[in-house]
Scaffold this active site. Structure first.
Site, short mmCIF file in Angstrom:
data_model
loop_
_atom_site.label_atom_id
_atom_site.label_comp_id
_atom_site.label_asym_id
_atom_site.label_seq_id
_atom_site.Cartn_x
_atom_site.Cartn_y
_atom_site.Cartn_z
CB CYS A 1 23.06 5.76 -1.59
SG CYS A 1 21.80 4.84 -2.44
CD GLU B 1 18.33 4.59 -0.52
OE1 GLU B 1 19.34 4.88 0.17
OE2 GLU B 1 18.31 4.67 -1.76
#
Ligand code: ADP
Length: 480
Positions: free
Chosen positions: A286, A252
């Site tokens: 993020c 990720e």
């Protein structure tokens, strides 16, 4: 038992204290740069021990009934609920976010534990129709084995839980290397696991020399899978290191999220959502909007309203309950923001807002900045900002903005605001991202899969997919 700032690593159910370890490293509080504590600076040898401990724990843990593994996770959720406020304070101390956000992070950590405690019971296989008469075909799912998790500092509890909970539910044991910026939260989780009675070796936590530890975790044949959350740069490096043992990886990685506001959008809602997502954790997530695309007909009004709302934000230390935004993680993060703003201004970018603040001068605080006239192919357009900067672009047509939004190597999250129902479907399908928010910025949830495409990652966390990553499909063909 209370949760303490534990000055030790956790391997095979034993605490390895800093006091008896040759070399240590300091952890700092981002709000004042004071030392929180010192922890053992571990390397290859300790990584081997942690992998060994996880490998030894695996046979017994994986042979428990799934519902019994689920009970352990449920117990962890209950223990964490009891210690919610203490762990939230550990997060604030080493990570800097405001206390309410830290509590919300613990809420989401508990939710992952609860979700996967249930999913443990649903590791179904298939009965497959045979292709020959004297044959019966099945698939079953089995735990992959020892998992290595390398995690970042921005969500020091919930990112660990997204990996730990499905690993344990699947029957895997785990070695976790948290960020050296925020190891105390991981150690708080180890204390929670211990209190919940998770057997020794099922969870191990080490830190120190991240390159040496990462190298051992990626190259050891005893580790069957690497799950990583962090920068695209490090993700690529680790993926390459995993190649030699053909290790499964889930990644990720970074994002460069577009936030598009069409001319027919509900401006008020778009502004509220933009601020809540952009300034969560001071812009250090993020999935936070990175490039804000405003339709030219509404950009002036939008910017004016946005300024008024941003004026209400109070920058301060995380434990001060009047603060609504905390510091950045470290000095390098503050410097990176300065460099990005400077570069934007060199290329026609214009600062149109900079918030005033009077938080402690010795902390890593950064004002909220708004920039317009940002140009394509500049640093600010290509880079994940990771700070409280509203970087504004304008557009004239739907095709133009979709092209610009997709014109990046990243593909994690994207957002758009419109009241046209046809456009909702059209744009949602055209955006090349793992996650799309249509009039919505809440993308992270235990019930749905989270993850990116392109250089933003591989694999999904949460939802029904989350546990599959930690399981291998086995095909059994029975003849008679
Ligand atoms: P961030 O910018 O969020 O800190 P990084 O990718 O630098 O992202 O860090 C994420 C995690 O990866 C942290 O735990 C960090 O210590 C670890 N890490 C950084 N470099 C390496 C490396 N060369 N090998 C293994 N782990 C690394």
């Amino acid at each position: 038992m209370g949760i303490t700032l534990k000055n030790a690593a956790y391997i095979g159910g034993k605490w390895h204290e800093s006091s008896s370890f040759g070399k240590t490293f300091p952890v700092y509080n981002p709000a004042n740069n004071e030392v929180v504590g010192h922890l053992p600076y571990m390397g290859t040898q300790e990584s081997i021990s942690a992998i060994e401990a996880a490998a030894n724990a695996f046979p017994q843990w994986s042979s428990l009934l799934p519902k019994d593994r689920g009970k352990y996770l449920r117990k962890m959720a209950d223990v964490l609920t009891t210690h919610k406020d203490e762990v939230a304070r550990v997060i604030v101390t080493e990570q800097g976010k405001i206390l309410n956000e830290a509590k919300a992070e613990i809420g989401s950590s508990i939710a992952y534990l609860e979700w996967f405690s249930e999913e443990a019971k649903r590791i179904y296989g298939d009965i497959v129709p045979q292709t020959r008469p004297n044959q019966r075909l099945f698939t079953m799912r089995q735990p992959i084995g020892v998992v290595a998790a390398i995690t970042p500092w921005n969500f020091p509890s919930s990112i660990i839980m997204r990996k730990l909970a499905p690993s344990l539910a699947a029957g895997c044991s785990i070695v976790i290397k948290p960020s050296e910026e925020t190891p105390y939260t991981a150690l708080a989780i180890a204390q929670i696991a211990e209190e919940a009675g998770i057997p020794p070796g099922v969870i191990n936590i080490i830190f120190g020399d991240s390159k040496k530890i990462g190298n051992e975790l990626c190259t050891s044949s005893k580790v069957k899978m690497l799950t990583f959350t962090g920068s695209t740069r490090v993700g690529k490096l680790l993926m390459a290191q995993c190649a030699n043992t053909v290790k499964k990886v889930t990644l990720e990685l970074g994002g460069n999220s577009p936030f598009i506001v069409f001319e027919d959008a509900d401006i008020k809602k778009a502004i509220t959502d933009l601020i809540s997502s952009k300034l969560r954790n001071a812009g250090q997530t993020c999935i936070c909007p990175n490039r804000i695309f405003l339709h030219k007909d509404i950009s002036k009004e939008f910017i004016q309203e946005l300024k008024l709302e941003i004026n209400k934000i109070k920058i301060g230390t995380g434990l001060d309950d009047t603060s609504t935004m905390g510091p950045l993680i470290n000095d390098a993060a503050v410097q990176k923001i300065k460099d990005l703003i400077q570069d934007s201004c060199k290329h026609k970018g214009e600062i149109i807002y900079e918030s005033s603040w009077n938080a402690p001068r010795n902390g890593n605080f950064n004002p909220i900045v708004m920039l317009k006239n940002n140009q394509d192919n500049t640093l600010i357009e290509k880079t994940e900002i990771f700070g409280p900067v509203f970087s504004i672009f304008t557009f004239a047509s739907e095709d133009e903005v979709i092209f610009k939004a997709n014109n990046t190597n990243y593909g994690l999250s994207s957002y758009f605001y419109t009241n046209d129902k046809d456009r909702i479907w059209r744009v949602a399908e055209k955006l090349e991202y793992g996650m799309v928010g249509a009039n919505n910025v809440i993308l992270s949830s235990e019930v749905a899969s989270f993850g990116g495409i392109k250089e933003s990652g591989i694999g999904r966390e949460g939802g029904k997919q989350g546990i599959f990553e930690y399981l291998e499909d086995k095909f059994i063909a029975m003849g008679f």
